[in-house]
Design a protein around this motif. Structure first.
Motif, PDB file in Angstrom:
ATOM      1  N   GLN A 213      -3.609 -15.030 -10.602  1.00  0.00           N
ATOM      2  CA  GLN A 213      -2.407 -14.297 -10.166  1.00  0.00           C
ATOM      3  C   GLN A 213      -2.864 -13.372  -9.060  1.00  0.00           C
ATOM      4  O   GLN A 213      -3.849 -12.640  -9.198  1.00  0.00           O
ATOM      5  CB  GLN A 213      -1.804 -13.449 -11.282  1.00  0.00           C
ATOM      6  CG  GLN A 213      -0.640 -12.562 -10.800  1.00  0.00           C
ATOM      7  CD  GLN A 213      -1.024 -11.101 -10.589  1.00  0.00           C
ATOM      8  OE1 GLN A 213      -1.934 -10.593 -11.221  1.00  0.00           O
ATOM      9  NE2 GLN A 213      -0.340 -10.428  -9.696  1.00  0.00           N
ATOM     10  N   GLY A 215      -1.458 -10.499  -6.165  1.00  0.00           N
ATOM     11  CA  GLY A 215      -0.341  -9.706  -5.656  1.00  0.00           C
ATOM     12  C   GLY A 215      -0.156  -9.992  -4.177  1.00  0.00           C
ATOM     13  O   GLY A 215      -0.603 -11.009  -3.654  1.00  0.00           O
ATOM     14  N   GLU A 238       3.156 -14.217 -10.241  1.00  0.00           N
ATOM     15  CA  GLU A 238       4.502 -13.735  -9.928  1.00  0.00           C
ATOM     16  C   GLU A 238       4.977 -14.347  -8.609  1.00  0.00           C
ATOM     17  O   GLU A 238       6.084 -14.814  -8.468  1.00  0.00           O
ATOM     18  CB  GLU A 238       4.346 -12.233  -9.815  1.00  0.00           C
ATOM     19  CG  GLU A 238       5.492 -11.464  -9.375  1.00  0.00           C
ATOM     20  CD  GLU A 238       5.141  -9.992  -9.581  1.00  0.00           C
ATOM     21  OE1 GLU A 238       4.640  -9.658 -10.666  1.00  0.00           O
ATOM     22  OE2 GLU A 238       5.374  -9.201  -8.669  1.00  0.00           O
ATOM     23  N   SER A 311      -3.467  -4.074  -7.178  1.00  0.00           N
ATOM     24  CA  SER A 311      -4.026  -2.890  -6.538  1.00  0.00           C
ATOM     25  C   SER A 311      -3.409  -1.611  -7.109  1.00  0.00           C
ATOM     26  O   SER A 311      -2.501  -1.687  -7.943  1.00  0.00           O
ATOM     27  CB  SER A 311      -3.782  -2.983  -5.035  1.00  0.00           C
ATOM     28  OG  SER A 311      -4.609  -2.067  -4.367  1.00  0.00           O
ATOM     29  N   ILE A 313      -3.042   3.082  -6.623  1.00  0.00           N
ATOM     30  CA  ILE A 313      -3.109   4.278  -5.780  1.00  0.00           C
ATOM     31  C   ILE A 313      -4.239   5.207  -6.255  1.00  0.00           C
ATOM     32  O   ILE A 313      -4.998   5.734  -5.454  1.00  0.00           O
ATOM     33  CB  ILE A 313      -1.717   4.950  -5.774  1.00  0.00           C
ATOM     34  CG1 ILE A 313      -0.805   4.118  -4.856  1.00  0.00           C
ATOM     35  CG2 ILE A 313      -1.768   6.414  -5.342  1.00  0.00           C
ATOM     36  CD1 ILE A 313       0.647   4.392  -4.950  1.00  0.00           C
ATOM     37  N   GLY A 333       6.649   0.282  -7.473  1.00  0.00           N
ATOM     38  CA  GLY A 333       7.139   0.058  -8.834  1.00  0.00           C
ATOM     39  C   GLY A 333       6.054  -0.649  -9.612  1.00  0.00           C
ATOM     40  O   GLY A 333       5.026  -1.041  -9.045  1.00  0.00           O
ATOM     41  N   VAL A 334       6.289  -0.849 -10.896  1.00  0.00           N
ATOM     42  CA  VAL A 334       5.266  -1.526 -11.698  1.00  0.00           C
ATOM     43  C   VAL A 334       5.210  -3.014 -11.337  1.00  0.00           C
ATOM     44  O   VAL A 334       4.147  -3.636 -11.398  1.00  0.00           O
ATOM     45  CB  VAL A 334       5.493  -1.309 -13.210  1.00  0.00           C
ATOM     46  CG1 VAL A 334       6.872  -1.752 -13.647  1.00  0.00           C
ATOM     47  CG2 VAL A 334       4.456  -2.036 -14.034  1.00  0.00           C
ATOM     48  N   GLY A 335       6.346  -3.584 -10.925  1.00  0.00           N
ATOM     49  CA  GLY A 335       6.371  -5.022 -10.639  1.00  0.00           C
ATOM     50  C   GLY A 335       5.787  -5.785 -11.809  1.00  0.00           C
ATOM     51  O   GLY A 335       6.071  -5.490 -12.978  1.00  0.00           O
ATOM     52  N   GLN A 337       2.523  -5.939 -12.492  1.00  0.00           N
ATOM     53  CA  GLN A 337       1.123  -5.554 -12.739  1.00  0.00           C
ATOM     54  C   GLN A 337       0.745  -5.575 -14.221  1.00  0.00           C
ATOM     55  O   GLN A 337      -0.233  -6.192 -14.621  1.00  0.00           O
ATOM     56  CB  GLN A 337       0.815  -4.175 -12.137  1.00  0.00           C
ATOM     57  CG  GLN A 337      -0.616  -3.787 -12.371  1.00  0.00           C
ATOM     58  CD  GLN A 337      -1.068  -2.582 -11.567  1.00  0.00           C
ATOM     59  OE1 GLN A 337      -1.565  -1.638 -12.133  1.00  0.00           O
ATOM     60  NE2 GLN A 337      -0.934  -2.606 -10.261  1.00  0.00           N
ATOM     61  N   SER A 361      -5.588   7.420   2.865  1.00  0.00           N
ATOM     62  CA  SER A 361      -5.267   8.391   3.929  1.00  0.00           C
ATOM     63  C   SER A 361      -6.423   8.531   4.916  1.00  0.00           C
ATOM     64  O   SER A 361      -6.943   9.622   5.140  1.00  0.00           O
ATOM     65  CB  SER A 361      -4.908   9.758   3.326  1.00  0.00           C
ATOM     66  OG  SER A 361      -3.871   9.635   2.398  1.00  0.00           O
TER      67      SER A 361
HETATM   68  N1  COA Z   1      -3.381   9.526  -2.333  1.00  0.00           N
HETATM   69  C1  COA Z   1      -2.581   9.687  -1.266  1.00  0.00           C
HETATM   70  N2  COA Z   1      -2.035   8.657  -0.563  1.00  0.00           N
HETATM   71  C2  COA Z   1      -2.338   7.435  -0.986  1.00  0.00           C
HETATM   72  C3  COA Z   1      -3.170   7.185  -2.096  1.00  0.00           C
HETATM   73  C4  COA Z   1      -3.709   8.294  -2.759  1.00  0.00           C
HETATM   74  N3  COA Z   1      -4.519   8.130  -3.791  1.00  0.00           N
HETATM   75  N4  COA Z   1      -3.292   5.855  -2.257  1.00  0.00           N
HETATM   76  C5  COA Z   1      -2.550   5.278  -1.314  1.00  0.00           C
HETATM   77  N5  COA Z   1      -1.994   6.233  -0.541  1.00  0.00           N
HETATM   78  C6  COA Z   1      -1.160   6.002   0.646  1.00  0.00           C
HETATM   79  C7  COA Z   1      -1.967   5.237   1.685  1.00  0.00           C
HETATM   80  O1  COA Z   1      -2.750   6.086   2.508  1.00  0.00           O
HETATM   81  C8  COA Z   1      -0.873   4.543   2.459  1.00  0.00           C
HETATM   82  O2  COA Z   1      -0.247   5.455   3.353  1.00  0.00           O
HETATM   83  P1  COA Z   1      -0.152   5.131   4.915  1.00  0.00           P
HETATM   84  O3  COA Z   1       0.637   3.856   4.971  1.00  0.00           O
HETATM   85  O4  COA Z   1       0.538   6.319   5.465  1.00  0.00           O
HETATM   86  O5  COA Z   1      -1.587   4.967   5.353  1.00  0.00           O
HETATM   87  C9  COA Z   1       0.156   4.224   1.388  1.00  0.00           C
HETATM   88  O6  COA Z   1      -0.083   5.140   0.322  1.00  0.00           O
HETATM   89  C10 COA Z   1       0.034   2.800   0.864  1.00  0.00           C
HETATM   90  O7  COA Z   1      -1.253   2.595   0.342  1.00  0.00           O
HETATM   91  P2  COA Z   1      -1.971   1.175   0.359  1.00  0.00           P
HETATM   92  O8  COA Z   1      -2.985   1.183  -0.686  1.00  0.00           O
HETATM   93  O9  COA Z   1      -2.386   0.845   1.751  1.00  0.00           O
HETATM   94  O10 COA Z   1      -0.753   0.240   0.002  1.00  0.00           O
HETATM   95  P3  COA Z   1      -0.678  -1.268  -0.339  1.00  0.00           P
HETATM   96  O11 COA Z   1       0.350  -1.848   0.537  1.00  0.00           O
HETATM   97  O12 COA Z   1      -2.020  -1.924  -0.373  1.00  0.00           O
HETATM   98  O13 COA Z   1      -0.084  -1.229  -1.818  1.00  0.00           O
HETATM   99  C11 COA Z   1       0.151  -0.423  -4.061  1.00  0.00           C
HETATM  100  C12 COA Z   1      -0.809  -0.651  -2.872  1.00  0.00           C
HETATM  101  C13 COA Z   1      -0.659   0.081  -5.218  1.00  0.00           C
HETATM  102  C14 COA Z   1       1.223   0.580  -3.682  1.00  0.00           C
HETATM  103  C15 COA Z   1       0.810  -1.792  -4.399  1.00  0.00           C
HETATM  104  O14 COA Z   1      -0.192  -2.721  -4.699  1.00  0.00           O
HETATM  105  C16 COA Z   1       1.764  -1.680  -5.575  1.00  0.00           C
HETATM  106  O15 COA Z   1       2.906  -1.317  -5.407  1.00  0.00           O
HETATM  107  N6  COA Z   1       1.291  -2.015  -6.814  1.00  0.00           N
HETATM  108  C17 COA Z   1       2.096  -1.932  -8.024  1.00  0.00           C
HETATM  109  C18 COA Z   1       2.875  -3.192  -8.255  1.00  0.00           C
HETATM  110  C19 COA Z   1       2.016  -4.398  -8.533  1.00  0.00           C
HETATM  111  O16 COA Z   1       0.817  -4.327  -8.724  1.00  0.00           O
HETATM  112  N7  COA Z   1       2.659  -5.544  -8.586  1.00  0.00           N
HETATM  113  C20 COA Z   1       2.054  -6.782  -8.962  1.00  0.00           C
HETATM  114  C21 COA Z   1       1.875  -7.789  -7.942  1.00  0.00           C
HETATM  115  S1  COA Z   1       3.085  -8.000  -6.673  1.00  0.00           S
END
Ligand code: COA
Length: 434
Positions: A213, A215, A238, A311, A313, A333-335, A337, A361
């Protein structure tokens, strides 16, 4: 009556179709790139006819005009996931967010936690038997049509015809609007050195014969780059995007050793470029099913060697995973995950991976933290977490004490932040970090 007669009798224009929506109705909008764009445009144009229409949607890939401030008297968006076009409205409390696992969404409709008045969806043209396919978005879109009082469908000749439990007969539609426009495309992300290093680390955890799987985004695509020498991989996910097509064409993904749906890639929605949409069109090796089946952890677990890669945060030193909020701000959102973390965890030989760059950041903050930010929501609990991977290595947290987890996570944190994390670890465990 012949299905063609039924089809003709239901044909209308988007302007007429959206007049069937009444004030205070709950309208469920087809998901992601399956969003029925012409119906949404017509609904937004017709806004003065509505008060308090609730729009339930997940990943919104369109313009999201219904969330604009001037729309407030007419529409209220209820987001089941937050994305670029809806994040501002949720942050400013002009839209709502409802926490829920992706696999649970059909149940919210069917068991009337969220009774559906109108489902607005996008479908393929009917086949010779009168069945339209849900194409790129099956997920909650198909279940919504099964419990809505009114189903309004755009039939778009660009929508691919996908297999699986992915069809609806024209007799089950109430209003049909014929359209013709390309499906929204999502271009492949840029993969940098950090993503490549993460991808390479994740790939070492993928054994031949595993089912994956993945993402969406740069990290999953980077993982795919390092799977070129693997054998007999399968997909139960998914969603998937263009990267998977290349591995199918090179024979790495052949689904031959899958222990559920052998020979088939099973997904609930698709997002990518036209190349992906052409690949899945009428392709019997790709099957789409509703999300309450595909993302059900008890279904996922039936794939042996199931590997989920997602992935986040922040991860704290206990292994709590924050994936959807930045402090109090609802970022996504959790989607699916947790659905996949649990499914992979229960699978024989399964592994769930949380893969992250060590910082965010532009390197200013560590994603591995002593404590999660105030207001953050824990997405994957410390009891569920298994592997955490960064560009610096792999931490296997399963079966590890709090002390061991902290140590393993510090070892894969960015070197600039390790002293701060070590200080906290030593304070917490009254032991010298070695
Ligand atoms: N503190 C402050 N800002 C943070 C941060 C932290 N710890 N982690 C991420 N950010 C900021 C990044 O700097 C970035 O900001 P920018 O665009 O201004 O640079 C923004 O948040 C997005 O972070 P990034 O890690 O680049 O996003 P991504 O597109 O890789 O998505 C998730 C990461 C975690 C948001 C995404 O994977 C998600 O929504 N996961 C949950 C849902 C999931 O897992 N679904 C299952 C499969 S689809």
């Amino acid at each position: 009556m012949d299905w063609k007669e039924i089809y003709k009798s239901k044909l209308t224009t988007s302007e007429e179709a959206v007049k069937k929506i009444k004030s205070k109705d709950r309208v469920v909008i087809g998901h992601a790139v399956g969003e029925p764009q012409r119906l949404i445009e017509a609904m937004v144009k017709n806004k003065d006819q509505y008060e308090d229409v609730e729009l339930v949607h997940m990943v919104a890939m369109g313009k999201g005009e219904y969330t604009h401030p001037e729309m407030a008297p007419h529409f209220r968006h209820n987001a089941l996931f937050v994305g670029g076009s809806t994040r501002g409205a949720v942050a400013e409390a002009r839209a709502d967010y409802t926490p829920c696992f992706f696999t649970e969404i059909p149940r919210l409709f069917k068991d009337e936690y969220l009774p559906v008045d109108v489902a607005m969806v996008q479908l393929s043209r009917p086949d010779e038997h009168g069945y339209c396919s849900f194409g790129v978005s099956n997920d909650y879109t198909k279940p919504a049509t099964e419990c809505a009082k009114i189903v309004i469908a755009e039939v778009n000749d660009h929508m691919p015809r996908t297999m699986g439990d992915s069809f609806i007969h024209v007799s089950d539609l109430d209003y049909i609007v014929e359209t013709s426009y390309p499906i929204i495309e999502l271009n492949p992300p840029k993969i940098g050195d950090v993503e490549k290093a993460i991808g390479e680390n994740c790939a070492t955890l993928v054994e031949d014969g595993a089912t994956l799987q993945l993402g969406i985004g740069a990290i999953p695509d980077a993982v795919l780059l390092f799977l070129k020498d693997k054998k007999d991989l399968g997909i139960h996910s998914e969603m998937f995007s263009d990267g998977v097509v290349e591995l199918v064409e090179s024979g790495v993904i052949n689904n031959k050793r899958k222990t559920l749906h052998k020979g088939k890639m099973v997904v609930t929605f698709l997002m990518g470029t036209q190349r992906l949409y052409d690949f899945v069109n009428n392709n019997p090796s790709v099957e789409l099913y509703p999300v309450d089946y595909v993302n059900n952890p008890y279904v996922i677990m039936q794939n042996e060697k199931m590997i989920s890669i997602n992935s986040c945060i922040q991860v704290d030193l206990m292994g709590q995973v924050v994936s959807e909020t930045i402090g109090l701000k609802q970022f996504s959102g959790v989607g699916g995950q947790v659905d996949y973390v649990r499914g992979a965890s229960m699978s024989k030989g399964g592994k769930s991976i949380i893969a992250i760059p060590s910082t965010a950041s532009k390197g200013k903050v560590s994603r591995i933290v002593p404590l999660i930010d105030e207001g953050s929501a824990v997405t994957t609990s410390r009891n569920d977490v298994h592997y955490v991977v960064t560009e610096y290595g792999i931490a296997n947290l399963r079966g590890k004490t709090l002390k061991e987890r902290g140590r393993a996570l510090i070892q894969i944190a960015h070197p600039d932040f390790r002293p701060m994390l070590i200080k906290e670890w030593e304070r917490r465990f009254c032991t010298k970090f070695e």
